[in-house]
Design a protein around this motif. Structure first.
Motif, PDB file in Angstrom:
ATOM      1  N   HIS A  19      50.588  44.543  35.142  1.00 23.21           N
ATOM      2  CA  HIS A  19      49.437  43.958  35.695  1.00 23.21           C
ATOM      3  C   HIS A  19      49.592  43.877  37.304  1.00 23.21           C
ATOM      4  O   HIS A  19      48.866  42.988  37.842  1.00 23.21           O
ATOM      5  CB  HIS A  19      48.710  43.084  34.815  1.00 23.21           C
ATOM      6  CG  HIS A  19      48.198  43.346  33.515  1.00 23.21           C
ATOM      7  ND1 HIS A  19      47.218  43.850  33.336  1.00 23.21           N
ATOM      8  CD2 HIS A  19      48.901  43.276  32.548  1.00 23.21           C
ATOM      9  CE1 HIS A  19      47.082  44.207  32.074  1.00 23.21           C
ATOM     10  NE2 HIS A  19      48.199  43.618  31.359  1.00 23.21           N
ATOM     11  N   ASP A  22      46.323  44.620  39.380  1.00 23.24           N
ATOM     12  CA  ASP A  22      45.087  44.577  38.420  1.00 23.24           C
ATOM     13  C   ASP A  22      43.984  43.928  39.011  1.00 23.24           C
ATOM     14  O   ASP A  22      44.044  42.947  39.085  1.00 23.24           O
ATOM     15  CB  ASP A  22      45.475  44.306  37.043  1.00 23.24           C
ATOM     16  CG  ASP A  22      44.651  44.158  36.031  1.00 23.24           C
ATOM     17  OD1 ASP A  22      43.280  44.402  36.351  1.00 23.24           O
ATOM     18  OD2 ASP A  22      44.896  44.146  34.897  1.00 23.24           O
ATOM     19  N   GLN A  23      42.909  44.562  39.576  1.00 20.60           N
ATOM     20  CA  GLN A  23      41.975  44.029  40.184  1.00 20.60           C
ATOM     21  C   GLN A  23      41.121  42.916  39.472  1.00 20.60           C
ATOM     22  O   GLN A  23      40.514  42.054  39.583  1.00 20.60           O
ATOM     23  CB  GLN A  23      40.812  44.974  40.892  1.00 20.60           C
ATOM     24  CG  GLN A  23      41.627  45.681  42.104  1.00 20.60           C
ATOM     25  CD  GLN A  23      41.921  44.731  43.133  1.00 20.60           C
ATOM     26  OE1 GLN A  23      41.310  43.885  43.774  1.00 20.60           O
ATOM     27  NE2 GLN A  23      43.210  44.852  43.632  1.00 20.60           N
ATOM     28  N   CYS A  24      41.075  43.599  38.156  1.00 24.50           N
ATOM     29  CA  CYS A  24      39.930  42.658  37.083  1.00 24.50           C
ATOM     30  C   CYS A  24      40.982  41.281  36.835  1.00 24.50           C
ATOM     31  O   CYS A  24      40.453  40.298  36.808  1.00 24.50           O
ATOM     32  CB  CYS A  24      40.074  43.364  35.755  1.00 24.50           C
ATOM     33  SG  CYS A  24      38.958  44.814  35.742  1.00 24.50           S
ATOM     34  N   LYS A  27      40.631  38.624  39.737  1.00 23.68           N
ATOM     35  CA  LYS A  27      39.492  38.229  39.997  1.00 23.68           C
ATOM     36  C   LYS A  27      39.343  37.226  38.837  1.00 23.68           C
ATOM     37  O   LYS A  27      38.330  36.290  38.967  1.00 23.68           O
ATOM     38  CB  LYS A  27      38.368  39.293  39.660  1.00 23.68           C
ATOM     39  CG  LYS A  27      38.292  40.020  41.061  1.00 23.68           C
ATOM     40  CD  LYS A  27      37.285  41.043  40.872  1.00 23.68           C
ATOM     41  CE  LYS A  27      37.077  42.247  42.117  1.00 23.68           C
ATOM     42  NZ  LYS A  27      36.091  43.389  41.890  1.00 23.68           N
ATOM     43  N   GLY A  28      40.189  37.135  37.901  1.00 26.06           N
ATOM     44  CA  GLY A  28      40.152  36.194  36.823  1.00 26.06           C
ATOM     45  C   GLY A  28      40.787  34.765  36.808  1.00 26.06           C
ATOM     46  O   GLY A  28      40.936  34.435  38.181  1.00 26.06           O
ATOM     47  N   ASP A  32      44.536  34.159  32.182  1.00 18.19           N
ATOM     48  CA  ASP A  32      44.677  35.566  31.811  1.00 18.19           C
ATOM     49  C   ASP A  32      45.905  36.245  31.989  1.00 18.19           C
ATOM     50  O   ASP A  32      46.088  37.302  31.238  1.00 18.19           O
ATOM     51  CB  ASP A  32      43.579  36.172  32.551  1.00 18.19           C
ATOM     52  CG  ASP A  32      42.250  35.739  32.548  1.00 18.19           C
ATOM     53  OD1 ASP A  32      41.805  35.161  31.366  1.00 18.19           O
ATOM     54  OD2 ASP A  32      41.061  35.663  33.550  1.00 18.19           O
ATOM     55  N   ARG A  36      47.547  38.716  29.178  1.00 19.37           N
ATOM     56  CA  ARG A  36      47.705  40.267  29.248  1.00 19.37           C
ATOM     57  C   ARG A  36      49.433  40.449  29.074  1.00 19.37           C
ATOM     58  O   ARG A  36      49.422  41.753  28.401  1.00 19.37           O
ATOM     59  CB  ARG A  36      47.549  40.601  30.625  1.00 19.37           C
ATOM     60  CG  ARG A  36      45.854  40.349  31.164  1.00 19.37           C
ATOM     61  CD  ARG A  36      45.103  41.440  30.429  1.00 19.37           C
ATOM     62  NE  ARG A  36      43.799  41.067  30.686  1.00 19.37           N
ATOM     63  CZ  ARG A  36      43.141  41.685  31.970  1.00 19.37           C
ATOM     64  NH1 ARG A  36      43.671  42.353  32.834  1.00 19.37           N
ATOM     65  NH2 ARG A  36      41.910  41.336  32.305  1.00 19.37           N
TER      66      ARG A  36
END
Length: 379
Positions: A19, A22-24, A27-28, A32, A36
């Motif tokens: 990750h 990993d843009q998602c 932003k979390g 997270d 992951r």
């Protein structure tokens, strides 16, 4: 469906599985990252920062370590157990470690059997005190009235507490500011409604192999087993064979790899290029660095943790962090945080492919995260 990968594509999958970029995820929330990755190895060395707190930083940039702690221990999103060594693990995966706990109760491991035999009378008393007073730390077993300065002698009580954690009868409910464990009985640590159905050994092994492959992207059988420190015994081999026969895991040939590699169908359908990510420094026990021979094979980068090496024999330094930039491990820095002076001390910096500006960016990023207002570079 692809049956082969270039060396560069394999590196891209390895980085994406961890990750980076990993843009998602960026932003979390920091929790997270644990969800992951599936595990974050714990370590108490604090010359810079505790290494498990630097794993989310490497992927998120500056984040709230207090929020991560709150999510794991107070909101019960994670728990401590043997994953890849002592680890934070996602609470949703708890049931898949029940066979491991059962094996600890029934069989034990190594010298812990001697601990049980020598301290058998302490187990019910320690467990009852945790039940009555938990969360409670090992320090609570000190007794200043005792001529020896301890109640039952601190060391045996601590050993019993740790063995009860291994057996799954108690858990770490919290950590103190000094990183000491506070213990409580398992049913009070687990969140309400958690699925605690115990899978059989084969089901748990299949799940952890797939979970490990999710964190690796593409890997050999030994690397898959190592992610959660499963020995390559017959059960692991049988579980991997079942996953391959069922099409859940595919055999993949990777350029330059002497041994058979594996990946999931979903992974092979994703982007295979190197991810775009900021330059970042990786802590010594970052998930990407767990298997040193894998690091050399994928990145052409030789890395050894020298914390336990006598100073005169160290090649680079005590706390050396590899520099990840543009999809390659292109340097390393020996770092220390002077908390009183709020200074990030760079005791050594070596670049091997990374640009000076990338190293500067990574150092400034880390300094800001640690609350340092100055960076002391080597002359």
């Amino acid at each position: 469906m692809r049956a082969s990968l270039s060396a560069l594509e394999a590196r891209g999958l390895a980085l994406r599985a961890q990750h980076f970029g990993d843009q998602c995820l960026i932003k979390g929330e920091s929790i997270d990252v644990l969800d992951r990755l599936g595990a974050i190895q714990l370590d108490s060395v604090n010359i810079l920062a505790r290494k498990h707190l630097l794993v989310p930083f490497a992927r998120l940039a500056p984040h709230s370590t207090a929020a991560l702690h709150e999510a794991i221990y107070h909101h019960k999103r994670g728990f401590e157990y043997w994953g890849h060594m002592a680890s934070w693990l996602p609470m949703a995966d708890y049931r898949y470690f029940l066979p491991r706990m059962k094996r600890m109760r029934e069989v034990g491991r190594g010298w812990w059997l001697q601990v049980r035999n020598e301290n058998a009378a302490l187990y019910p008393a320690v467990l009852e005190r945790v039940r009555a007073e938990g969360p409670i730390g090992a320090a609570a077993f000190d007794d200043p009235r005792s001529g020896r300065g301890t109640w039952w002698d601190w060391k045996p009580a601590k050993l019993v507490l740790e063995d009860l954690v291994d057996q799954g009868l108690i858990m770490c409910a919290e950590r103190t500011a000094g990183f000491a464990r506070l213990y409580d009985i398992t049913e009070r640590v687990l969140p309400p409604g958690l699925d605690t159905r115990e899978p059989d050994q084969m089901e748990a092994t299949r799940y952890l192999l797939k979970r490990g492959l999710d964190g690796l992207g593409v890997a050999t059988a030994l690397e898959l087993a190592d992610y959660y420190r499963m020995k390559p015994h017959d059960a692991v081999k049988a579980a991997l064979s079942e996953l391959v026969d069922g099409g859940e895991i595919l055999r993949v040939d990777v350029e330059g790899w002497a041994k058979q590699a594996y990946a999931t169908p979903a992974t092979l359908e994703t982007e295979l290029t190197l991810p775009q990510h900021r330059p970042t420094l990786l802590p010594p026990f970052d998930n990407l660095l767990w298997e040193r021979t894998r690091v050399e094979r994928i990145f052409g980068f030789r890395y050894r943790v020298e914390i336990y090496v006598p100073e005169a024999k160290r090649q680079y330094g005590y706390f050396v962090l590899p520099l990840l930039a543009r999809g390659q491990l292109g340097g390393r820095a020996d770092l220390k945080l002077d908390r009183k002076a709020k200074t990030l001390q760079v005791r050594g910096l070596w670049l091997d492919g990374a640009e000076p500006a990338e190293a500067q960016s990574a150092l400034e990023d880390l300094a800001g995260h640690l609350g340092a207002t100055d960076i002391d570079l080597p002359g």
